[in-house]
Design a protein around this motif. Sequence first.
Motif, mmCIF file in Angstrom:
data_model
loop_
_atom_site.group_PDB
_atom_site.id
_atom_site.type_symbol
_atom_site.label_atom_id
_atom_site.label_comp_id
_atom_site.label_asym_id
_atom_site.label_seq_id
_atom_site.Cartn_x
_atom_site.Cartn_y
_atom_site.Cartn_z
ATOM 1 N N ALA A 178 33.579 64.865 79.108
ATOM 2 C CA ALA A 178 34.615 65.900 79.010
ATOM 3 C C ALA A 178 35.738 65.670 80.024
ATOM 4 C CB ALA A 178 34.003 67.283 79.209
ATOM 5 N N CYS A 179 35.424 64.963 81.117
ATOM 6 C CA CYS A 179 36.445 64.673 82.138
ATOM 7 C C CYS A 179 37.631 63.916 81.542
ATOM 8 C CB CYS A 179 35.851 63.850 83.279
ATOM 9 S SG CYS A 179 34.710 64.754 84.331
ATOM 10 N N LEU A 180 37.360 63.108 80.516
ATOM 11 C CA LEU A 180 38.420 62.303 79.916
ATOM 12 C C LEU A 180 39.497 63.141 79.239
ATOM 13 C CD1 LEU A 180 36.408 59.345 78.361
ATOM 14 C CD2 LEU A 180 38.120 59.179 80.170
ATOM 15 N N LEU A 181 39.152 64.375 78.867
ATOM 16 C CA LEU A 181 40.108 65.232 78.168
ATOM 17 C C LEU A 181 40.773 66.260 79.086
ATOM 18 C CD1 LEU A 181 38.201 65.855 74.815
ATOM 19 C CD2 LEU A 181 40.234 64.463 75.171
ATOM 20 N N ILE A 182 40.290 66.396 80.308
ATOM 21 C CA ILE A 182 40.898 67.357 81.233
ATOM 22 C C ILE A 182 42.350 66.982 81.505
ATOM 23 C CG2 ILE A 182 40.853 68.270 83.582
ATOM 24 C CD1 ILE A 182 37.813 67.925 83.551
ATOM 25 N N GLY A 183 42.572 65.719 81.842
ATOM 26 C CA GLY A 183 43.924 65.263 82.154
ATOM 27 C C GLY A 183 44.895 65.389 80.993
ATOM 28 N N PRO A 184 44.562 64.880 79.790
ATOM 29 C CA PRO A 184 45.482 65.004 78.660
ATOM 30 C C PRO A 184 45.835 66.438 78.305
ATOM 31 C CG PRO A 184 43.849 63.319 78.198
ATOM 32 C CD PRO A 184 43.439 63.971 79.489
ATOM 33 N N TRP A 212 50.659 64.455 70.600
ATOM 34 C CA TRP A 212 49.452 64.718 71.387
ATOM 35 C C TRP A 212 48.199 64.277 70.631
ATOM 36 C CZ3 TRP A 212 45.293 67.821 70.138
ATOM 37 C CH2 TRP A 212 45.444 68.628 69.005
ATOM 38 N N ILE A 213 48.247 64.353 69.298
ATOM 39 C CA ILE A 213 47.083 63.953 68.504
ATOM 40 C C ILE A 213 46.829 62.459 68.672
ATOM 41 C CG2 ILE A 213 46.130 63.775 66.177
ATOM 42 C CD1 ILE A 213 47.773 66.227 65.416
ATOM 43 N N TRP A 214 47.901 61.665 68.532
ATOM 44 C CA TRP A 214 47.759 60.212 68.667
ATOM 45 C C TRP A 214 47.503 59.804 70.109
ATOM 46 C CZ3 TRP A 214 46.810 58.441 64.176
ATOM 47 C CH2 TRP A 214 47.408 59.006 63.058
ATOM 48 N N HIS A 215 47.792 60.702 71.035
ATOM 49 C CA HIS A 215 47.528 60.439 72.454
ATOM 50 C C HIS A 215 46.052 60.664 72.775
ATOM 51 C CE1 HIS A 215 49.023 60.264 76.700
ATOM 52 N NE2 HIS A 215 47.848 60.821 76.890
ATOM 53 N N LEU A 228 43.483 61.197 70.421
ATOM 54 C CA LEU A 228 42.513 60.665 69.459
ATOM 55 C C LEU A 228 41.831 59.386 69.947
ATOM 56 C CD1 LEU A 228 41.212 61.049 66.705
ATOM 57 C CD2 LEU A 228 43.090 59.726 65.689
ATOM 58 N N PRO A 229 42.574 58.406 70.495
ATOM 59 C CA PRO A 229 41.897 57.207 71.015
ATOM 60 C C PRO A 229 40.912 57.529 72.138
ATOM 61 C CG PRO A 229 44.251 56.813 70.769
ATOM 62 C CD PRO A 229 44.044 58.283 70.580
ATOM 63 N N ILE A 230 41.234 58.553 72.937
ATOM 64 C CA ILE A 230 40.341 58.937 74.024
ATOM 65 C C ILE A 230 39.037 59.481 73.465
ATOM 66 C CG2 ILE A 230 40.050 60.490 75.990
ATOM 67 C CD1 ILE A 230 43.048 60.344 76.433
ATOM 68 N N VAL A 231 39.147 60.338 72.437
ATOM 69 C CA VAL A 231 37.942 60.895 71.813
ATOM 70 C C VAL A 231 37.110 59.793 71.182
ATOM 71 C CG1 VAL A 231 37.102 62.435 70.000
ATOM 72 C CG2 VAL A 231 39.056 63.124 71.405
ATOM 73 N N VAL A 232 37.773 58.872 70.488
ATOM 74 C CA VAL A 232 37.053 57.748 69.868
ATOM 75 C C VAL A 232 36.360 56.907 70.942
ATOM 76 C CG1 VAL A 232 37.327 55.609 68.556
ATOM 77 C CG2 VAL A 232 38.579 57.660 67.871
ATOM 78 N N ALA A 233 37.064 56.659 72.044
ATOM 79 C CA ALA A 233 36.479 55.884 73.142
ATOM 80 C C ALA A 233 35.260 56.593 73.724
ATOM 81 C CB ALA A 233 37.523 55.637 74.228
ATOM 82 N N MET A 234 35.353 57.931 73.860
ATOM 83 C CA MET A 234 34.222 58.709 74.363
ATOM 84 C C MET A 234 32.993 58.513 73.485
ATOM 85 S SD MET A 234 36.184 62.276 75.271
ATOM 86 C CE MET A 234 34.665 63.216 75.136
ATOM 87 N N ILE A 235 33.198 58.559 72.165
ATOM 88 C CA ILE A 235 32.081 58.430 71.223
ATOM 89 C C ILE A 235 31.492 57.026 71.254
ATOM 90 C CG2 ILE A 235 31.443 58.540 68.791
ATOM 91 C CD1 ILE A 235 33.628 60.674 68.443
ATOM 92 N N VAL A 236 32.373 56.032 71.242
ATOM 93 C CA VAL A 236 31.913 54.637 71.213
ATOM 94 C C VAL A 236 31.159 54.277 72.491
ATOM 95 C CG1 VAL A 236 32.670 52.227 71.176
ATOM 96 C CG2 VAL A 236 33.726 53.895 69.633
ATOM 97 N N VAL A 237 31.759 54.617 73.638
ATOM 98 C CA VAL A 237 31.114 54.307 74.920
ATOM 99 C C VAL A 237 29.795 55.059 75.047
ATOM 100 C CG1 VAL A 237 31.314 54.555 77.418
ATOM 101 C CG2 VAL A 237 33.257 53.741 76.090
ATOM 102 N N GLY A 238 29.807 56.329 74.625
ATOM 103 C CA GLY A 238 28.572 57.116 74.694
ATOM 104 C C GLY A 238 27.470 56.557 73.808
ATOM 105 N N TYR A 239 27.860 55.933 72.715
ATOM 106 C CA TYR A 239 26.858 55.364 71.789
ATOM 107 C C TYR A 239 26.275 54.060 72.332
ATOM 108 C CZ TYR A 239 24.842 53.406 67.516
ATOM 109 O OH TYR A 239 23.982 52.864 66.596
ATOM 110 N N TYR A 240 27.131 53.194 72.832
ATOM 111 C CA TYR A 240 26.668 51.884 73.289
ATOM 112 C C TYR A 240 26.167 51.889 74.736
ATOM 113 C CZ TYR A 240 28.460 49.710 69.040
ATOM 114 O OH TYR A 240 28.682 49.350 67.734
ATOM 115 N N PHE A 241 26.656 52.830 75.535
ATOM 116 C CA PHE A 241 26.221 52.899 76.932
ATOM 117 C C PHE A 241 25.806 54.332 77.275
ATOM 118 C CE2 PHE A 241 29.434 49.566 76.584
ATOM 119 C CZ PHE A 241 28.738 48.470 77.086
ATOM 120 N N PRO A 242 24.756 54.845 76.639
ATOM 121 C CA PRO A 242 24.330 56.233 76.880
ATOM 122 C C PRO A 242 23.851 56.440 78.311
ATOM 123 C CG PRO A 242 22.663 55.054 75.629
ATOM 124 C CD PRO A 242 23.870 54.151 75.683
#
Length: 349
Positions: free
Chosen positions: A74-80, A99-102, A104-118
């Motif tokens: 959730a820290c990744l979305l505090i700043g944006p 703001w959506i295109w700004h 959206l990549p952060i949310v995708v990165a959160m999901i991907v990183v969380g999946y591969y590096f839980p």
Amino acid sequence: MSLEDQMLFFFSAIGAFNGLFLSLYFGVFTKQKSRSSYFLAGLLFVLSVRVAKSVFMTFVPGISSDFIQVGLSACLLIGPFLYYYVLSALGKEKSNSKWIWHTLPIVVAMIVVGYYFPYREHRYLWQRKIDGYLAWFLFTQWLAYIIISARVARDAFKRVFSKANSDNIDFWLVNLIICMAIIWLAYFTNGYTSYIVGALSFSFTLYLSILIWVFKKRDKVLFFEAPKKYANKKIDAAQSKDLMPSIVSEFKEQKAHHNPSLKLSDLANKLAVPPHYLSQYLNDNLNKNFSTLVNEYRIEDATQMIGEYTHLTLEAIGYECGFKSNSAFYNAFKKFKGITPAQYKKSIS
């Protein structure tokens, strides 16, 4: 749980609980919804999730590692959310969808990183140690957005700390950015203090922010402000009778409000009166602040231009009337007319 732990749990958890409540209020129940209210709701939500993670991790043994991972991510979305709230509140947001295109990549990165590096399998990456790359990135990105947000609101900082004429929004934004910096610092230094200090800082700054906002809305002098010398001194009607025609002339004839950078001090200089005198006149005699007065004239001109200059786009009309961005034009138009410029244009066509 000892009495001391119970007290710590209460004061740290109450901030997270009320943060979630306020995010729901600003996002769903507030009557005057706007883009800025949605960004504020998002900011409070992700902050509350981050703080709730800290509280439960400290006081609830065996908490799910998935919950911890969500709280850290959730820290990744505090700043944006902070950045776009500041932009929107100041009317500097140039695009309604950027703001959506700004984010959206952060949310995708959160999901991907969380999946591969839980967190449960790669805990060392999420902790601020030598090889805790994810943790260092989270804190660096959070801090970068705080700095960028402060830069965007630098004029508000100047007005507040130079004791120049400033609106309530200036105090609110300056207070919010400082509070974000305090919370970041509390979490960043928890290795030298305590892990729960970040949650306690959120509770403290949240209630301090609410207190400051209530006082400023009621036009009360805060404990760190110098009392206004003219706060209880009304301007005599005879002294101000010639001021209104001069103000009308500046707006109606000189079109001073078409200057997007017009400040109260600029108008005061043209009228040859002290800025504080003009500010008090507007508040006491017209029951409005400088920003409201200027936007009233801008919207008045905009409604006329929409009907007469049909070949111009609404965005062009907004800029012609003095608005710095399309979103600021739309927000002001809806505030004064109750409908958007597009709806108004459709109604008269």
